[in-house]
Design an enzyme around this catalytic site. Structure first.
Site, PDB file in Angstrom:
ATOM      1  CB  THR A 434       0.251  11.404  27.399  1.00 15.41           C
ATOM      2  OG1 THR A 434       1.600  11.111  27.037  1.00 15.41           O
ATOM      3  CG2 THR A 434       0.006  12.871  27.243  1.00 15.41           C
ATOM      4  CG  ASP A 435      -3.562   7.986  29.574  1.00 18.91           C
ATOM      5  OD1 ASP A 435      -3.040   7.863  30.676  1.00 18.91           O
ATOM      6  OD2 ASP A 435      -4.551   8.711  29.369  1.00 18.91           O
ATOM      7  CB  SER A 460      -2.850   3.395  22.545  1.00 20.46           C
ATOM      8  OG  SER A 460      -3.995   3.729  23.268  1.00 20.46           O
ATOM      9  NE  ARG A 461       2.713   4.069  28.386  1.00 22.93           N
ATOM     10  CZ  ARG A 461       3.087   5.304  28.119  1.00 22.93           C
ATOM     11  NH1 ARG A 461       2.285   6.304  28.403  1.00 22.93           N
ATOM     12  NH2 ARG A 461       4.255   5.549  27.586  1.00 22.93           N
ATOM     13  CB  VAL A 462      -5.941   3.442  28.883  1.00 23.42           C
ATOM     14  CG1 VAL A 462      -5.048   3.560  30.087  1.00 23.42           C
ATOM     15  CG2 VAL A 462      -6.129   4.771  28.209  1.00 23.42           C
TER      16      VAL A 462
END
Ligand code: ATP
Ligand code: MG
Length: 608
Positions: A434-435, A460-462
């Protein structure tokens, strides 16, 4: 044998045992009386029985016909004739030990001369063993992996295991009607589910059949359960926000449309609550929501559906339910089927939100059926392909490029941990797919910090790119402030002799933590989040007693709605926040704080 089983979609009237046996003629035009008679005569002569000929329209046969009699099929369609001819050539070539060049042409010619159409037995097998939703069958020689097979009783199954002399099939229905020796037949189709707008507002099982007593659903299409994820070239970057309405998520771990954000935590830490609040928050956002319940209690799902319905969220939501009482294969297939339903909308350019609740139970169902299929167990007894199980599912979430319609699927998978152990097999797998993740903690939950988001471990990466400008400006340094607060909290918990600066920092951090508390089912609008964040980071709430913090925040928002309605609307519409807007918020919030404090001091005065 009931011929209707051959074509699952085309239902034919049930046979009663006393009637004449039926033969089925599939063609694209109605046969005239004379032709019909010829068929009946042929059948009588060949089988010494009186058959009733039933005609079934099949537009896929462009010339010729197919005649199904008991276990045999006469395939006189163009395709069938070519196939039979090819098969004969192949057989002869094999017999003659692989001829080449001229010999092959001679063989071809001689074959053509001696060629006769034959009645071919359909490919069917017999059940050797049945139990726990699994069937082992022999026969079915050229069946392919993932193919749907039909049993005599109308139950469908999917081929999941190919062995040298048998196949392992997972069942999508009641196994009681299947016995040792039952017939099973190929369909030459892979699994698919009906999809369409008609499913909105409905509760369906993993096969798309309604289970909410509200009648049948007219599907708009039929899509494969296992579809390929969109290619890189068909995707674009995540840049539109998918607001959850939950302050601590939208401010620090923003989710974008097309992102996959994991919700992870122990049992009873409010995982489902976050997902459901997010669905509720999509009310006027033109987002289709799909909630997939895997291995949950049927009663909790019923409760959840009732609350979604009450709040008007079912109008744009589909619930796919494979509860704990369903067989492992049904639980296994449910998230893929739900994703296919989402893909229908995504390919129409719509934004879709899918909640998989939860993937740990999904992995357990897959483990159960893998062990029953006698696959070798690996770490934690999961089969070796358990990573692929979830990666191929979550890769189907995407934000499509404008050329391919611009639709999106945002996934919120949920994973349950045991005693907060995120390094177990399934959690680490899904974290890496997951991102980002929202990590929920039991300790926080029981100390009253709800939603119990661990701000340090969540990420939250994106989503950052998808956050609205207003949120970005309002959030400021809240993450950093909270990180400092946590560190300081640990160091100072044993000392009571603190200096003013430290005390101040602690009070500020605590006021922020209290501000992030939010009751279930009350998503905040954008302007409400912005006001709270700006006021919070400007230390407005710092000297409000902690137990009054929640009350203060709610009343302050009411005060803003009453006195600054236009201002609130402006933030919602523009999605932006000017420097002077911040000043307005801070001044109004301070003004309200003074009113609030004054009213708390004299109980007679109303606080607003
Ligand atoms: P399970 O492991 O059983 O699936 P879960 O992690 O999904 O549990 P929930 O069912 O969402 O947890 O929530 C557990 C309980 O906590 C519920 O009774 C719910 O009402 C309550 N709860 C969740 N979030 C909040 C909140 N923000 N404020 C108050 N109560 C909450
Ligand atoms: Mg739950």
């Amino acid at each position: 044998m009931q011929r209707k089983l051959l074509k699952g979609v085309r239902k034919m009237p049930d046979q009663d045992p006393g009637r004449r046996p039926e033969a089925y003629l599939y063609s694209n035009a109605v046969p005239d009386a004379q032709r019909k008679k010829r068929f009946e005569d042929f059948l009588k002569e060949r089988y010494h029985k009186d058959y009733t000929l039933v005609w079934v329209e099949d537009k896929s046969i462009d010339s010729g016909f197919k005649l199904y009699v008991d276990n045999e099929v006469y395939d006189w369609s163009k395709e069938g004739r070519i196939n039979q001819f090819k098969e004969m050539i192949r057989r002869r070539a094999k017999e003659e030990d692989g001829p080449g060049g001229k010999e092959l042409i001679t063989l071809f010619k001689s074959s053509l001369e001696s060629w006769n159409l034959e009645a071919l037995p359909e490919e069917e097998g017999r059940v050797i063993m049945v139990g726990d939703g699994i069937v082992i069958a022999d026969g079915l020689e050229s069946v392919v992996y993932g193919e749907i097979v039909l049993f005599e009783s109308g139950i469908r199954g999917m081929v999941q295991d190919l062995r040298p002399d048998s196949v392992g099939i997972i069942l999508f229905g009641n196994e009681e009607s299947i016995m040792e020796g039952s017939l099973v037949r190929r369909t030459k189709k892979t699994a698919g589910v009906p999809v369409g707008e008609g499913f909105l507002g409905r509760v369906v099982n993993a096969l798309g059949d309604p289970i909410d007593d509200q009648g049948g659903i007219m599907p708009s299409d039929y899509l494969p359960v296992e579809a390929m994820a969109p290619e890189i070239i068909d995707r674009q970057a995540v840049e539109t926000p998918m607001n959850t309405g939950i302050l601590c998520i939208d401010s620090m771990f923003p989710i974008g449309r097309g992102q996959r954000e994991l919700i992870i935590g122990d049992r009873q830490t409010g995982k489902t609550a976050i997902a459901i609040d997010t669905i509720l928050n999509q009310k006027n956002n033109d987002v289709i929501c799909i909630y997939v319940a895997i291995g949950q209690k049927a009663s909790s799902v019923a409760q959840l559906v009732a609350s979604l319905r009450k709040k008007g969220a079912m109008d744009y939501t589909i619930v796919v339910n494979a509860s704990a009482s369903e067989s492992a294969p049904m639980q296994y297939i449910a998230p893929y089927a739900a994703t296919a339903m989402g893909e229908y909308f995504m390919h129409k350019g719509k934004d879709v939100l899918i909640v998989y609740d939860d993937l740990s139970k999904h992995a357990i169902a897959y483990r159960a059926l893998s062990l029953l299929l006698e696959r070798s167990p690996g770490r934690e007894a999961y089969p070796g392909d358990v990573f692929y199980l979830h990666s191929r599912l979550l890769e189907r979430s995407a934000r499509l490029s404008d050329e391919t319609g611009g639709g999106s699927i945002t996934a919120l998978p949920i994973v349950e941990t045991q005693a907060g152990d995120v390094s177990a097999y399934i959690p680490t797998n899904i974290i890496s797919i997951t991102d980002g993740q929202i990590f929920l903690e039991t300790d926080l939950f029981f100390s009253g910090q709800r939603p119990a988001v661990n701000v340090g471990l969540s990420v939250s990466r994106v989503g950052g790119a998808a956050q609205t400008k207003a949120m970005k400006k309002a959030t400021g340094s809240i993450r950093l402030d909270l990180a400092q607060f946590r560190e300081m909290e640990v160091f100072t918990q044993f000392s009571n002799d603190l200096d003013e600066v430290t005390k101040n920092r602690l009070a500020y951090g605590q006021s922020l933590m209290y501000m992030l508390r939010q009751s279930q089912g009350h998503p905040y609008a954008l302007h409400e989040q912005v006001i709270l964040l700006v006021a919070g980071t400007a230390h407005v709430m710092q000297d409000i007693p902690l137990e009054k913090n929640g009350d203060f925040c709610l009343k302050m928002l009411e005060y803003f709605h009453r006195t600054n309605a236009e201002f609130c609307e402006k933030i919602d519409e523009s999605g932006d926040l000017e420097e002077e807007d911040k000043t307005v918020i801070i001044e109004t919030a301070r003004r309200f704080r003074d009113i609030y404090k004054a009213s708390s001091n004299s109980a007679k005065l109303s606080p607003i």
